[in-house]
Design a protein around this motif. Structure first.
Motif, PDB file in Angstrom:
ATOM      1  N   LYS A  20      31.880   0.177  76.359  1.00 21.10           N
ATOM      2  CA  LYS A  20      32.826   0.096  75.248  1.00 21.10           C
ATOM      3  C   LYS A  20      33.953   1.102  75.468  1.00 21.10           C
ATOM      4  O   LYS A  20      33.724   2.240  75.864  1.00 21.10           O
ATOM      5  CB  LYS A  20      32.102   0.383  73.931  1.00 21.10           C
ATOM      6  CG  LYS A  20      31.003  -0.631  73.607  1.00 21.10           C
ATOM      7  CD  LYS A  20      30.344  -0.306  72.284  1.00 21.10           C
ATOM      8  CE  LYS A  20      29.127  -1.196  72.034  1.00 21.10           C
ATOM      9  NZ  LYS A  20      29.471  -2.617  71.992  1.00 21.10           N
ATOM     10  N   LYS A  21      35.172   0.669  75.174  1.00 24.77           N
ATOM     11  CA  LYS A  21      36.349   1.517  75.370  1.00 24.77           C
ATOM     12  C   LYS A  21      37.135   1.651  74.072  1.00 24.77           C
ATOM     13  O   LYS A  21      37.078   0.779  73.205  1.00 24.77           O
ATOM     14  CB  LYS A  21      37.257   0.920  76.455  1.00 24.77           C
ATOM     15  CG  LYS A  21      36.589   0.836  77.826  1.00 24.77           C
ATOM     16  CD  LYS A  21      37.536   0.245  78.852  1.00 24.77           C
ATOM     17  CE  LYS A  21      36.884   0.177  80.219  1.00 24.77           C
ATOM     18  NZ  LYS A  21      37.786  -0.371  81.252  1.00 24.77           N
ATOM     19  N   ILE A  22      37.855   2.739  73.978  1.00 25.63           N
ATOM     20  CA  ILE A  22      38.690   2.981  72.798  1.00 25.63           C
ATOM     21  C   ILE A  22      39.926   2.096  72.877  1.00 25.63           C
ATOM     22  O   ILE A  22      40.579   2.000  73.919  1.00 25.63           O
ATOM     23  CB  ILE A  22      39.094   4.468  72.713  1.00 25.63           C
ATOM     24  CG1 ILE A  22      37.847   5.335  72.478  1.00 25.63           C
ATOM     25  CG2 ILE A  22      40.108   4.701  71.599  1.00 25.63           C
ATOM     26  CD1 ILE A  22      38.107   6.818  72.531  1.00 25.63           C
ATOM     27  N   ASP A  23      40.224   1.473  71.769  1.00 23.84           N
ATOM     28  CA  ASP A  23      41.398   0.604  71.673  1.00 23.84           C
ATOM     29  C   ASP A  23      42.506   1.373  70.950  1.00 23.84           C
ATOM     30  O   ASP A  23      42.454   1.596  69.748  1.00 23.84           O
ATOM     31  CB  ASP A  23      41.030  -0.668  70.902  1.00 23.84           C
ATOM     32  CG  ASP A  23      42.198  -1.646  70.787  1.00 23.84           C
ATOM     33  OD1 ASP A  23      43.304  -1.307  71.263  1.00 23.84           O
ATOM     34  OD2 ASP A  23      42.006  -2.742  70.222  1.00 23.84           O
ATOM     35  N   GLY A  24      43.521   1.772  71.702  1.00 21.18           N
ATOM     36  CA  GLY A  24      44.611   2.562  71.122  1.00 21.18           C
ATOM     37  C   GLY A  24      45.811   1.737  70.741  1.00 21.18           C
ATOM     38  O   GLY A  24      46.900   2.285  70.555  1.00 21.18           O
ATOM     39  N   GLU A  28      44.298   1.541  63.274  1.00 18.60           N
ATOM     40  CA  GLU A  28      43.103   0.877  62.745  1.00 18.60           C
ATOM     41  C   GLU A  28      42.149   0.502  63.872  1.00 18.60           C
ATOM     42  O   GLU A  28      40.934   0.697  63.780  1.00 18.60           O
ATOM     43  CB  GLU A  28      43.493  -0.393  61.963  1.00 18.60           C
ATOM     44  CG  GLU A  28      44.229  -0.134  60.655  1.00 18.60           C
ATOM     45  CD  GLU A  28      45.679   0.298  60.857  1.00 18.60           C
ATOM     46  OE1 GLU A  28      46.213   0.108  61.988  1.00 18.60           O
ATOM     47  OE2 GLU A  28      46.265   0.850  59.909  1.00 18.60           O
ATOM     48  N   ALA A  29      42.724  -0.060  64.960  1.00 20.98           N
ATOM     49  CA  ALA A  29      41.904  -0.454  66.106  1.00 20.98           C
ATOM     50  C   ALA A  29      41.250   0.761  66.745  1.00 20.98           C
ATOM     51  O   ALA A  29      40.090   0.696  67.186  1.00 20.98           O
ATOM     52  CB  ALA A  29      42.765  -1.192  67.133  1.00 20.98           C
ATOM     53  N   MET A  30      41.983   1.854  66.794  1.00 18.76           N
ATOM     54  CA  MET A  30      41.445   3.089  67.380  1.00 18.76           C
ATOM     55  C   MET A  30      40.244   3.591  66.577  1.00 18.76           C
ATOM     56  O   MET A  30      39.190   3.900  67.134  1.00 18.76           O
ATOM     57  CB  MET A  30      42.530   4.167  67.450  1.00 18.76           C
ATOM     58  CG  MET A  30      42.058   5.469  68.087  1.00 18.76           C
ATOM     59  SD  MET A  30      43.387   6.683  68.278  1.00 18.76           S
ATOM     60  CE  MET A  30      43.687   7.126  66.564  1.00 18.76           C
ATOM     61  N   LYS A  31      40.413   3.645  65.252  1.00 17.24           N
ATOM     62  CA  LYS A  31      39.323   4.121  64.395  1.00 17.24           C
ATOM     63  C   LYS A  31      38.107   3.212  64.503  1.00 17.24           C
ATOM     64  O   LYS A  31      36.964   3.673  64.585  1.00 17.24           O
ATOM     65  CB  LYS A  31      39.797   4.189  62.941  1.00 17.24           C
ATOM     66  CG  LYS A  31      40.787   5.298  62.661  1.00 17.24           C
ATOM     67  CD  LYS A  31      41.225   5.284  61.201  1.00 17.24           C
ATOM     68  CE  LYS A  31      42.228   6.381  60.908  1.00 17.24           C
ATOM     69  NZ  LYS A  31      42.690   6.341  59.494  1.00 17.24           N
ATOM     70  N   SER A  32      38.335   1.921  64.513  1.00 21.20           N
ATOM     71  CA  SER A  32      37.247   0.943  64.572  1.00 21.20           C
ATOM     72  C   SER A  32      36.487   1.038  65.892  1.00 21.20           C
ATOM     73  O   SER A  32      35.251   1.024  65.924  1.00 21.20           O
ATOM     74  CB  SER A  32      37.805  -0.466  64.397  1.00 21.20           C
ATOM     75  OG  SER A  32      36.785  -1.434  64.533  1.00 21.20           O
ATOM     76  N   LYS A  82      46.584   8.927  74.797  1.00 17.27           N
ATOM     77  CA  LYS A  82      45.717   9.784  75.601  1.00 17.27           C
ATOM     78  C   LYS A  82      44.323   9.181  75.737  1.00 17.27           C
ATOM     79  O   LYS A  82      43.725   9.222  76.822  1.00 17.27           O
ATOM     80  CB  LYS A  82      45.641  11.176  74.966  1.00 17.27           C
ATOM     81  CG  LYS A  82      44.653  12.142  75.625  1.00 17.27           C
ATOM     82  CD  LYS A  82      45.137  12.580  76.981  1.00 17.27           C
ATOM     83  CE  LYS A  82      44.183  13.593  77.601  1.00 17.27           C
ATOM     84  NZ  LYS A  82      44.602  14.003  78.959  1.00 17.27           N
ATOM     85  N   ILE A  83      43.792   8.629  74.652  1.00 15.03           N
ATOM     86  CA  ILE A  83      42.403   8.154  74.674  1.00 15.03           C
ATOM     87  C   ILE A  83      42.277   6.639  74.805  1.00 15.03           C
ATOM     88  O   ILE A  83      41.162   6.116  74.887  1.00 15.03           O
ATOM     89  CB  ILE A  83      41.650   8.627  73.410  1.00 15.03           C
ATOM     90  CG1 ILE A  83      42.243   8.004  72.151  1.00 15.03           C
ATOM     91  CG2 ILE A  83      41.645  10.141  73.315  1.00 15.03           C
ATOM     92  CD1 ILE A  83      41.490   8.360  70.871  1.00 15.03           C
ATOM     93  N   ASP A  84      43.406   5.940  74.836  1.00 21.19           N
ATOM     94  CA  ASP A  84      43.372   4.465  74.943  1.00 21.19           C
ATOM     95  C   ASP A  84      42.662   4.042  76.239  1.00 21.19           C
ATOM     96  O   ASP A  84      42.971   4.542  77.325  1.00 21.19           O
ATOM     97  CB  ASP A  84      44.793   3.921  74.938  1.00 21.19           C
ATOM     98  CG  ASP A  84      44.816   2.394  74.957  1.00 21.19           C
ATOM     99  OD1 ASP A  84      43.888   1.777  74.398  1.00 21.19           O
ATOM    100  OD2 ASP A  84      45.761   1.837  75.549  1.00 21.19           O
ATOM    101  N   GLY A  85      41.693   3.150  76.100  1.00 21.28           N
ATOM    102  CA  GLY A  85      40.980   2.632  77.261  1.00 21.28           C
ATOM    103  C   GLY A  85      39.894   3.539  77.793  1.00 21.28           C
ATOM    104  O   GLY A  85      39.288   3.242  78.828  1.00 21.28           O
ATOM    105  N   GLN A  86      39.628   4.652  77.101  1.00 19.12           N
ATOM    106  CA  GLN A  86      38.623   5.601  77.560  1.00 19.12           C
ATOM    107  C   GLN A  86      37.230   5.213  77.057  1.00 19.12           C
ATOM    108  O   GLN A  86      37.063   4.777  75.917  1.00 19.12           O
ATOM    109  CB  GLN A  86      38.957   7.009  77.058  1.00 19.12           C
ATOM    110  CG  GLN A  86      40.283   7.554  77.567  1.00 19.12           C
ATOM    111  CD  GLN A  86      40.215   7.954  79.035  1.00 19.12           C
ATOM    112  OE1 GLN A  86      39.406   8.778  79.431  1.00 19.12           O
ATOM    113  NE2 GLN A  86      41.064   7.340  79.852  1.00 19.12           N
TER     114      GLN A  86
END
Length: 269
Positions: A20-24, A28-32, A82-86
């Motif tokens: 699972k990766k962070i969606d930036g 809203e997507a990031m928090k979810s 910075k955290i998108d896709g991480q």
């Protein structure tokens, strides 16, 4: 054997691609996505992930920019990119990297502070030798009647001093302790200083009758006749008011040094 290694490699790649990766793409997507990642982790890894997120967030913050320009939205945008896709593992690795850098800077600062405190000790030891030459030859404390009808008493600190240094002294700083021989607790232990009118030249000797404020702690003392006043010279100022010598390594300095050395004993001398 080669087939086994190949299969294991394919599995690792597959699992990595499925992590699972962070969606930036949006707030809203990031928090979810962050919440989804947290829910997929065991308790230990979740704690590491959350701590790493906090470290990354504060590492990204530019407080000066926020205060001066109100750049909150820009900061959030920077955080998302910075955290998108991480993945969780990548976030934890970044957090550990930031933590290691913070610890390095903290130790570097502690080393500088420890060295400064040691230098202060060395200077104080040199200054003590000179301060001892500003000799308090006689010291007394008493109260004398004051006023038209002698209805009040004012405290008097009587000092006879000799300037054995090679500098003219414009102000002297003292620590006075009034104590009785049979008592373990002094009546008073207090700092005071005296600005010397015309200064005290090298070799000169003088007697002063200093009158502290009668409402100060000195004025409240009701000590017996056997009480003895001892004086320690703490600091001396030169002709232009500049500090010449000082015994100013106090309890706070010692406490701070002990605290730092407890954390970094390798820097103890």
């Amino acid at each position: 054997m080669k087939k086994t290694i190949l299969i294991l490699g394919i599995i690792v790649i597959f699992l990595s691609s499925c992590a699972k990766k962070i969606d930036g793409s949006s707030e809203e997507a990031m928090k979810s996505s962050i919440e989804e990642i947290k829910n997929s982790l065991d308790d230990e890894k979740k704690e590491k992930f959350e701590e790493s997120m906090r470290l990354i967030m504060f590492h990204q913050l530019d407080f000066g920019k926020i205060l001066q320009e109100g750049g909150t939205e820009e900061t959030v945008s920077d955080m998302k990119s910075k955290i998108d896709g991480q993945t969780a593992d990548e976030i934890i690795a970044e957090g550990e990297k930031i933590q290691a850098e913070n610890e390095r800077k903290k130790e570097e600062q502690a080393k500088i502070e420890i060295e400064e405190l040691y230098q202060k000790i060395e200077q104080v030891e040199k200054d003590k030798v000179i301060l001892a030459k500003f000799e308090v030859k006689r010291s007394r404390f008493y109260k004398r009647k004051k006023g038209t009808y002698y209805v009040t008493e004012e405290p008097i600190i009587e000092l006879t001093v000799k300037n054995g240094t090679d500098k003219a002294i414009s102000r002297a700083y003292f620590l006075g302790t009034l104590a009785s021989p049979a008592r373990s607790v002094p009546w008073i232990k207090d700092d005071f200083n005296y600005e010397i009118s015309g200064g005290l030249e090298p070799g000169e000797e003088v007697t002063w009758y200093l009158a502290p404020n009668m409402f100060s702690d000195w004025g409240k003392i009701d000590a017996p006749k056997d009480a003895v006043l001892t004086i320690k010279v703490k600091k001396l100022d030169g002709p232009n008011g500049e500090e010449l010598y000082a015994d100013n390594f106090g309890e706070d300095d010692q406490e701070r040094l002990s605290e730092l050395l407890a954390a970094y004993p390798e820097y103890k001398k």
